[in-house]
Write a protein that holds these residues in place. Structure first.
Motif, PDB file in Angstrom:
ATOM      1  N   THR A 168       6.374  -4.813  -6.960  1.00  0.00           N
ATOM      2  CA  THR A 168       5.640  -4.226  -5.847  1.00  0.00           C
ATOM      3  C   THR A 168       5.483  -2.731  -6.089  1.00  0.00           C
ATOM      4  O   THR A 168       6.171  -2.138  -6.913  1.00  0.00           O
ATOM      5  N   THR A 169       4.582  -2.142  -5.347  1.00  0.00           N
ATOM      6  CA  THR A 169       4.368  -0.695  -5.376  1.00  0.00           C
ATOM      7  C   THR A 169       3.851  -0.280  -4.007  1.00  0.00           C
ATOM      8  O   THR A 169       3.554  -1.141  -3.174  1.00  0.00           O
ATOM      9  N   ASP A 170       3.750   1.006  -3.773  1.00  0.00           N
ATOM     10  CA  ASP A 170       3.292   1.462  -2.461  1.00  0.00           C
ATOM     11  C   ASP A 170       1.776   1.533  -2.355  1.00  0.00           C
ATOM     12  O   ASP A 170       1.200   1.240  -1.318  1.00  0.00           O
ATOM     13  N   VAL A 171       1.091   1.904  -3.434  1.00  0.00           N
ATOM     14  CA  VAL A 171      -0.360   2.061  -3.400  1.00  0.00           C
ATOM     15  C   VAL A 171      -0.960   1.694  -4.756  1.00  0.00           C
ATOM     16  O   VAL A 171      -0.371   1.966  -5.794  1.00  0.00           O
ATOM     17  N   LEU A 172      -2.101   1.053  -4.713  1.00  0.00           N
ATOM     18  CA  LEU A 172      -2.898   0.771  -5.905  1.00  0.00           C
ATOM     19  C   LEU A 172      -4.308   1.285  -5.653  1.00  0.00           C
ATOM     20  O   LEU A 172      -4.820   1.179  -4.535  1.00  0.00           O
ATOM     21  N   ILE A 228       3.086   6.884  10.179  1.00  0.00           N
ATOM     22  CA  ILE A 228       1.696   7.346  10.109  1.00  0.00           C
ATOM     23  C   ILE A 228       1.552   8.458   9.078  1.00  0.00           C
ATOM     24  O   ILE A 228       0.564   8.497   8.334  1.00  0.00           O
ATOM     25  N   LEU A 229       2.520   9.347   8.993  1.00  0.00           N
ATOM     26  CA  LEU A 229       2.474  10.405   7.979  1.00  0.00           C
ATOM     27  C   LEU A 229       2.459   9.801   6.574  1.00  0.00           C
ATOM     28  O   LEU A 229       1.638  10.178   5.735  1.00  0.00           O
ATOM     29  N   LYS A 230       3.327   8.847   6.319  1.00  0.00           N
ATOM     30  CA  LYS A 230       3.383   8.193   5.005  1.00  0.00           C
ATOM     31  C   LYS A 230       2.091   7.416   4.742  1.00  0.00           C
ATOM     32  O   LYS A 230       1.553   7.439   3.634  1.00  0.00           O
ATOM     33  N   PHE A 231       1.584   6.746   5.748  1.00  0.00           N
ATOM     34  CA  PHE A 231       0.303   6.037   5.631  1.00  0.00           C
ATOM     35  C   PHE A 231      -0.798   7.005   5.210  1.00  0.00           C
ATOM     36  O   PHE A 231      -1.555   6.743   4.277  1.00  0.00           O
ATOM     37  N   ASN A 232      -0.881   8.148   5.893  1.00  0.00           N
ATOM     38  CA  ASN A 232      -1.897   9.143   5.551  1.00  0.00           C
ATOM     39  C   ASN A 232      -1.727   9.664   4.130  1.00  0.00           C
ATOM     40  O   ASN A 232      -2.699   9.808   3.395  1.00  0.00           O
ATOM     41  N   LEU A 254      -0.466   8.135   1.581  1.00  0.00           N
ATOM     42  CA  LEU A 254      -0.807   7.117   0.587  1.00  0.00           C
ATOM     43  C   LEU A 254      -2.297   6.824   0.511  1.00  0.00           C
ATOM     44  O   LEU A 254      -2.839   6.665  -0.578  1.00  0.00           O
ATOM     45  N   TRP A 255      -2.997   6.734   1.642  1.00  0.00           N
ATOM     46  CA  TRP A 255      -4.431   6.460   1.528  1.00  0.00           C
ATOM     47  C   TRP A 255      -5.156   7.664   0.941  1.00  0.00           C
ATOM     48  O   TRP A 255      -6.128   7.491   0.197  1.00  0.00           O
ATOM     49  N   ILE A 256      -4.680   8.880   1.230  1.00  0.00           N
ATOM     50  CA  ILE A 256      -5.270  10.070   0.609  1.00  0.00           C
ATOM     51  C   ILE A 256      -5.023  10.046  -0.893  1.00  0.00           C
ATOM     52  O   ILE A 256      -5.919  10.325  -1.687  1.00  0.00           O
ATOM     53  N   HIS A 257      -3.814   9.713  -1.289  1.00  0.00           N
ATOM     54  CA  HIS A 257      -3.472   9.621  -2.713  1.00  0.00           C
ATOM     55  C   HIS A 257      -4.386   8.615  -3.422  1.00  0.00           C
ATOM     56  O   HIS A 257      -4.962   8.911  -4.474  1.00  0.00           O
ATOM     57  N   GLY A 258      -4.538   7.448  -2.825  1.00  0.00           N
ATOM     58  CA  GLY A 258      -5.413   6.430  -3.404  1.00  0.00           C
ATOM     59  C   GLY A 258      -6.859   6.891  -3.465  1.00  0.00           C
ATOM     60  O   GLY A 258      -7.554   6.684  -4.471  1.00  0.00           O
ATOM     61  N   PHE A 259      -7.326   7.541  -2.413  1.00  0.00           N
ATOM     62  CA  PHE A 259      -8.687   8.070  -2.359  1.00  0.00           C
ATOM     63  C   PHE A 259      -8.922   9.077  -3.487  1.00  0.00           C
ATOM     64  O   PHE A 259      -9.961   9.036  -4.164  1.00  0.00           O
ATOM     65  N   LEU A 260      -7.965   9.957  -3.720  1.00  0.00           N
ATOM     66  CA  LEU A 260      -8.125  10.949  -4.790  1.00  0.00           C
ATOM     67  C   LEU A 260      -8.194  10.284  -6.162  1.00  0.00           C
ATOM     68  O   LEU A 260      -8.935  10.742  -7.031  1.00  0.00           O
ATOM     69  N   HIS A 261      -7.458   9.206  -6.345  1.00  0.00           N
ATOM     70  CA  HIS A 261      -7.593   8.453  -7.602  1.00  0.00           C
ATOM     71  C   HIS A 261      -9.019   7.907  -7.748  1.00  0.00           C
ATOM     72  O   HIS A 261      -9.580   7.899  -8.841  1.00  0.00           O
ATOM     73  N   LEU A 262      -9.603   7.461  -6.645  1.00  0.00           N
ATOM     74  CA  LEU A 262     -10.966   6.923  -6.703  1.00  0.00           C
ATOM     75  C   LEU A 262     -11.988   7.969  -7.121  1.00  0.00           C
ATOM     76  O   LEU A 262     -13.009   7.635  -7.722  1.00  0.00           O
ATOM     77  N   ILE A 263     -11.722   9.229  -6.799  1.00  0.00           N
ATOM     78  CA  ILE A 263     -12.681  10.269  -7.184  1.00  0.00           C
ATOM     79  C   ILE A 263     -12.292  10.975  -8.482  1.00  0.00           C
ATOM     80  O   ILE A 263     -12.839  12.020  -8.814  1.00  0.00           O
ATOM     81  N   ASP A 322     -11.614   0.614  -4.479  1.00  0.00           N
ATOM     82  CA  ASP A 322     -10.678  -0.027  -3.563  1.00  0.00           C
ATOM     83  C   ASP A 322      -9.295   0.620  -3.623  1.00  0.00           C
ATOM     84  O   ASP A 322      -8.818   0.965  -4.706  1.00  0.00           O
ATOM     85  N   VAL A 323      -8.683   0.723  -2.463  1.00  0.00           N
ATOM     86  CA  VAL A 323      -7.300   1.191  -2.349  1.00  0.00           C
ATOM     87  C   VAL A 323      -6.527   0.108  -1.610  1.00  0.00           C
ATOM     88  O   VAL A 323      -7.013  -0.447  -0.625  1.00  0.00           O
ATOM     89  N   ILE A 324      -5.327  -0.189  -2.099  1.00  0.00           N
ATOM     90  CA  ILE A 324      -4.467  -1.186  -1.464  1.00  0.00           C
ATOM     91  C   ILE A 324      -3.147  -0.506  -1.119  1.00  0.00           C
ATOM     92  O   ILE A 324      -2.545   0.160  -1.973  1.00  0.00           O
ATOM     93  N   LEU A 325      -2.711  -0.660   0.118  1.00  0.00           N
ATOM     94  CA  LEU A 325      -1.443  -0.087   0.567  1.00  0.00           C
ATOM     95  C   LEU A 325      -0.474  -1.204   0.944  1.00  0.00           C
ATOM     96  O   LEU A 325      -0.875  -2.227   1.486  1.00  0.00           O
ATOM     97  N   ASN A 326       0.806  -0.961   0.685  1.00  0.00           N
ATOM     98  CA  ASN A 326       1.849  -1.939   0.951  1.00  0.00           C
ATOM     99  C   ASN A 326       2.635  -1.539   2.213  1.00  0.00           C
ATOM    100  O   ASN A 326       3.349  -0.548   2.226  1.00  0.00           O
TER     101      ASN A 326
END
Length: 156
Positions: free
Chosen positions: A68-72, A113-117, A119-128, A96-100
């Motif tokens: 498992t991981t936290d974000v893909l 919510i802080l951790k959620f934010n 991780l989705w920001i981290h995943g988003f930056l990978h997308l760009i 696509d971003v996937i969060l666990n």
């Protein structure tokens, strides 16, 4: 405009995010000003809110890591292609971003919510196109993550 298409695979997400689509829309309005590359573009990406089993399967299938991981993040464009695409088009699908849920839920409830934010920001930056294999890239990406997080944490 940044639009995030959200799909909830693990129902436990609903404990903290009743309407993730609405929540994220309120946050993404502030991001574009932070990333000049995205100005005047209609940006879309998908966000899958998953659990251990789903993210482990995806991690194994696409990264050959049977854990498992936290974000893909799965960018739609190869390295270098995104900038060309942005110059040509006004509507861009990033990937696509996937969060666990279970990796985020390991912390105190008030910090969910802080951790959620983060991780989705981290995943988003990978997308760009941001990466963090080298230290200099890590610090550059981390600096932008913090800048974006500060902007969205201060928004309602």
């Amino acid at each position: 405009m940044i639009k995030i298409d959200v799909r909830i695979q693990e129902k436990k997400w609903e404990k903290y995010l009743v309407d993730p689509q609405k929540y994220l829309k309120s946050k993404t309005n502030r991001i574009k000003k932070t990333i000049p590359l995205l100005n005047k573009k209609k940006i879309t990406f998908s966000l899958l809110l998953a659990g251990n089993k789903d993210i482990k399967n995806l991690n194994n299938k696409f990264r050959n890591k049977n854990k498992t991981t936290d974000v893909l993040s799965f960018p739609f464009y190869q390295e270098g292609e995104l900038k060309k695409e942005i110059k040509k088009n006004t509507e861009i699908y990033l990937g696509d971003v996937i969060l666990n849920y279970y990796k985020i839920n390991q912390i105190k409830k008030k910090d969910f919510i802080l951790k959620f934010n983060k991780l989705w920001i981290h995943g988003f930056l990978h997308l760009i196109g941001y990466k963090h294999k080298k230290n200099k890239d890590f610090y550059r990406m981390k600096k932008l993550e913090i800048k974006i997080l500060n902007k969205i944490q201060n928004s309602k």
